[in-house]
Scaffold this active site. Sequence first.
Site, PDB file in Angstrom:
ATOM      1  N   LYS A 114      43.292 119.494  91.170  1.00  0.00           N
ATOM      2  CA  LYS A 114      43.325 118.045  91.367  1.00  0.00           C
ATOM      3  C   LYS A 114      43.501 117.750  92.857  1.00  0.00           C
ATOM      4  O   LYS A 114      44.524 117.232  93.300  1.00  0.00           O
ATOM      5  CB  LYS A 114      44.433 117.430  90.515  1.00  0.00           C
ATOM      6  CG  LYS A 114      44.198 117.627  89.023  1.00  0.00           C
ATOM      7  CD  LYS A 114      45.261 116.990  88.174  1.00  0.00           C
ATOM      8  CE  LYS A 114      44.958 117.181  86.693  1.00  0.00           C
ATOM      9  NZ  LYS A 114      45.954 116.536  85.814  1.00  0.00           N
ATOM     10  N   LYS A 199      45.727 109.957  92.114  1.00  0.00           N
ATOM     11  CA  LYS A 199      47.041 109.797  91.469  1.00  0.00           C
ATOM     12  C   LYS A 199      48.100 110.662  92.153  1.00  0.00           C
ATOM     13  O   LYS A 199      49.285 110.334  92.133  1.00  0.00           O
ATOM     14  CB  LYS A 199      46.953 110.084  89.971  1.00  0.00           C
ATOM     15  CG  LYS A 199      46.435 111.465  89.590  1.00  0.00           C
ATOM     16  CD  LYS A 199      47.528 112.479  89.388  1.00  0.00           C
ATOM     17  CE  LYS A 199      46.956 113.837  89.055  1.00  0.00           C
ATOM     18  NZ  LYS A 199      47.993 114.884  88.877  1.00  0.00           N
ATOM     19  N   ASP A 252      47.235 110.042  83.373  1.00  0.00           N
ATOM     20  CA  ASP A 252      47.488 111.044  84.409  1.00  0.00           C
ATOM     21  C   ASP A 252      48.290 110.446  85.559  1.00  0.00           C
ATOM     22  O   ASP A 252      49.205 111.074  86.106  1.00  0.00           O
ATOM     23  CB  ASP A 252      46.148 111.592  84.922  1.00  0.00           C
ATOM     24  CG  ASP A 252      46.271 113.007  85.465  1.00  0.00           C
ATOM     25  OD1 ASP A 252      47.397 113.539  85.519  1.00  0.00           O
ATOM     26  OD2 ASP A 252      45.241 113.585  85.849  1.00  0.00           O
ATOM     27  N   SER A 262      56.740 116.490  88.373  1.00  0.00           N
ATOM     28  CA  SER A 262      55.710 116.153  89.348  1.00  0.00           C
ATOM     29  C   SER A 262      56.077 116.678  90.737  1.00  0.00           C
ATOM     30  O   SER A 262      57.019 116.199  91.370  1.00  0.00           O
ATOM     31  CB  SER A 262      55.508 114.640  89.414  1.00  0.00           C
ATOM     32  OG  SER A 262      54.647 114.297  90.485  1.00  0.00           O
ATOM     33  N   ARG A 263      55.316 117.634  91.221  1.00  0.00           N
ATOM     34  CA  ARG A 263      55.598 118.194  92.548  1.00  0.00           C
ATOM     35  C   ARG A 263      55.266 117.189  93.651  1.00  0.00           C
ATOM     36  O   ARG A 263      55.893 117.198  94.708  1.00  0.00           O
ATOM     37  CB  ARG A 263      54.831 119.499  92.741  1.00  0.00           C
ATOM     38  CG  ARG A 263      53.329 119.375  92.760  1.00  0.00           C
ATOM     39  CD  ARG A 263      52.620 120.699  92.655  1.00  0.00           C
ATOM     40  NE  ARG A 263      52.771 121.289  91.341  1.00  0.00           N
ATOM     41  CZ  ARG A 263      52.171 122.404  90.950  1.00  0.00           C
ATOM     42  NH1 ARG A 263      51.372 123.034  91.787  1.00  0.00           N
ATOM     43  NH2 ARG A 263      52.337 122.887  89.739  1.00  0.00           N
TER      44      ARG A 263
END
Length: 336
Positions: A114, A199, A252, A262-263
Amino acid sequence: MSFLNTTIKIAVIGGGSWATALIKILCEQNNVQIRWWLRNQRDIDHIRKFHHNPSYLSDVVLSPKKVKVFEKTTDAVKGADYVILAVPAAFVRESLQHLTAKHLQGKRVVSAIKGMVPDLNILVTEWVSNDFGIPPEETCVIAGPCHAEEVALEKQSYLSIASTECPTAEDFAALMTCRYVAANPLDDLYGVEYAAIMKNIIALACGITHGLGYGDNFQAVLVSNAMQEIGNLVTALDARERNLSSSAYLGDLLVTSYSQFSRNRLFGNMIGRGYGVKAAQLEMKMIAEGYYATKSIHEINKIHQVNLPITEAVHRILYEENSPAAVIDDLKKLLK
């Protein structure tokens, strides 16, 4: 491409948490064999002996009958029907440097990345098509609200498999469907890929504002404005009808913006709390794709001139060394 009653060979390039989670999902299928390439020799030796990844999702046990580990990418992709790319976008060219178009000829390539290819500022699927001659209809992307950590815990998850052609997406979605994962095909390859990239930038912004002490009310407004921002950019880059409220897009965005796993949110939170970019990168074990994506989208938008106030705010903080507090103070005046 029909695989009825045949063994499907899938090469996985990458040794991180997402690669490990994808292998766990694929191993749920009876007729799948995994050919796994990792960069770290210590991890390779450990997996061969103990059948789990010592560095990521170490509780996930991998079947030695289904998973074979390789030191060379050329060996891993040999005979594979699918090649899944699951390395950070910043390292995708380096990871595939020993492969040629001949190595990937006749294979379907799946991007689980991503992010965009840095410096080139293009989608991973576009780079694969350009550099390896893979027809766009033989590529697809894995997207949707699905954290690797929850896959490891076998919590119900949802994936979207997007391609330019439905048969490619449908075939791979079937492989990614199991008792705890529902995978659905889409024919919006580029829209899904761009939305997945954006995102991560938004999650960085959410983390920054959380680190600065902003609350849930502000975060909700930020994310709702971000959905409009994503829609505007995706439409400018690939205009077509699409339902941005579906899980491939909005879902997402939500999980990446709010999840403890979430990093990108974590990275942003560290920046908001006063960490410098390099200090935050050193402290994190995993790559925050949004950091590199911010620069790529900023460069792309010099051409398209879409109004991207949140993305530009993140760029000012990360790349222009502006005060997070001052930048977000300016940004909040633009949100509605």
